[in-house]
Design a protein around this motif. Structure first.
Motif, mmCIF file in Angstrom:
data_model
loop_
_atom_site.group_PDB
_atom_site.id
_atom_site.type_symbol
_atom_site.label_atom_id
_atom_site.label_comp_id
_atom_site.label_asym_id
_atom_site.label_seq_id
_atom_site.Cartn_x
_atom_site.Cartn_y
_atom_site.Cartn_z
ATOM 1 N N LEU A 212 0.827 -1.208 0.000
ATOM 2 C CA LEU A 212 0.000 0.000 0.000
ATOM 3 C C LEU A 212 0.863 1.260 0.000
ATOM 4 N N LEU A 213 1.910 1.277 0.822
ATOM 5 C CA LEU A 213 2.786 2.448 0.887
ATOM 6 C C LEU A 213 3.567 2.645 -0.409
ATOM 7 N N LYS A 214 3.995 1.559 -1.029
ATOM 8 C CA LYS A 214 4.680 1.676 -2.315
ATOM 9 C C LYS A 214 3.746 2.283 -3.360
ATOM 10 N N PHE A 215 2.477 1.870 -3.335
ATOM 11 C CA PHE A 215 1.520 2.426 -4.285
ATOM 12 C C PHE A 215 1.308 3.921 -4.033
ATOM 13 N N VAL A 216 1.143 4.300 -2.772
ATOM 14 C CA VAL A 216 0.956 5.714 -2.427
ATOM 15 C C VAL A 216 2.187 6.520 -2.849
ATOM 16 N N ARG B 133 4.374 5.850 -5.241
ATOM 17 C CA ARG B 133 4.390 5.969 -6.702
ATOM 18 C C ARG B 133 3.344 6.978 -7.172
ATOM 19 N N TYR B 134 2.168 6.909 -6.582
ATOM 20 C CA TYR B 134 1.079 7.827 -6.940
ATOM 21 C C TYR B 134 1.489 9.280 -6.674
ATOM 22 N N LEU B 135 2.055 9.535 -5.514
ATOM 23 C CA LEU B 135 2.458 10.901 -5.162
ATOM 24 C C LEU B 135 3.568 11.412 -6.078
ATOM 25 N N HIS B 136 4.510 10.558 -6.418
ATOM 26 C CA HIS B 136 5.566 10.964 -7.338
ATOM 27 C C HIS B 136 5.013 11.278 -8.726
ATOM 28 N N GLU B 137 4.089 10.448 -9.202
ATOM 29 C CA GLU B 137 3.489 10.675 -10.521
ATOM 30 C C GLU B 137 2.695 11.978 -10.551
ATOM 31 N N THR B 138 1.900 12.209 -9.506
ATOM 32 C CA THR B 138 1.071 13.419 -9.502
ATOM 33 C C THR B 138 1.918 14.672 -9.301
ATOM 34 N N SER B 139 3.028 14.561 -8.552
ATOM 35 C CA SER B 139 3.868 15.748 -8.370
ATOM 36 C C SER B 139 4.593 16.088 -9.669
ATOM 37 N N LYS B 140 4.959 15.103 -10.468
ATOM 38 C CA LYS B 140 5.583 15.355 -11.775
ATOM 39 C C LYS B 140 4.616 16.076 -12.698
ATOM 40 N N GLU B 141 3.340 15.678 -12.646
ATOM 41 C CA GLU B 141 2.331 16.292 -13.499
ATOM 42 C C GLU B 141 2.077 17.745 -13.109
#
Length: 154
Positions: free
Chosen positions: A135-139, A141-149
């Motif tokens: 779950l933490l790995k998914f969060v 990855r999600y946060l890194h992807e959204t911060s790049k956007e």
């Protein structure tokens, strides 16, 4: 648009892609001797593992502390009791579990206090586990992807 992750997707995210399937999870059966359960725990390196009945339905969790507590005598550890008791005699029946159709945020909330959650279907058949780590790995990855956007292209 490409591979854009949008905030509302996290609220709609299910857990099905994050589950470690039952066939890859160490487990024991209700009537296994405690000696067998202890061997599985030691060899797997896990702190606790699911207990299933003969129909693969989740019944509880067994851990080394539960087993050791059951064989502690007044003056010594009574190892001979390992063959006298079975898993259902000492397992924990009050366990954290989640239905495979539940959402990500329910899983995240339950994982705060539990290193892993057992995952079941509507018939309470064991489907696998969902780890806090996954779950933490998914969060992450999600946060890194959204911060790049939000920063935009370089």
């Amino acid at each position: 648009m490409g591979k854009k992750l949008e905030t509302y997707n996290l609220y709609e995210k299910g857990i099905e892609d994050l589950i470690i399937s039952a066939d890859k999870v160490a487990h024991v059966q209700l009537n296994n001797p405690l000696e067998h359960a202890m061997l599985i725990l030691i060899k797997s390196g896990y702190s606790s593992i699911p207990v299933l009945d003969s129909e693969f339905k989740l019944q509880g969790l067994i851990s080394q502390p539960l087993i050791l507590d059951s064989i502690l005598g007044i003056e010594r550890i009574e190892f001979e009791k390992l063959g006298q008791y079975v898993v259902k005699d000492v397992m924990n029946r009050e366990i954290p579990f989640i239905n495979e159709n539940e959402g990500f945020f329910k899983a995240l909330k339950l994982a705060i206090d539990n290193p892993f959650l057992c995952v079941v279907d509507d018939a309470h058949t064991f489907k696998g586990i969902l780890t806090r780590r996954t779950l933490l790995k998914f969060v992450n990855r999600y946060l890194h992807e959204t911060s790049k956007e939000s920063v935009g292209p370089s």
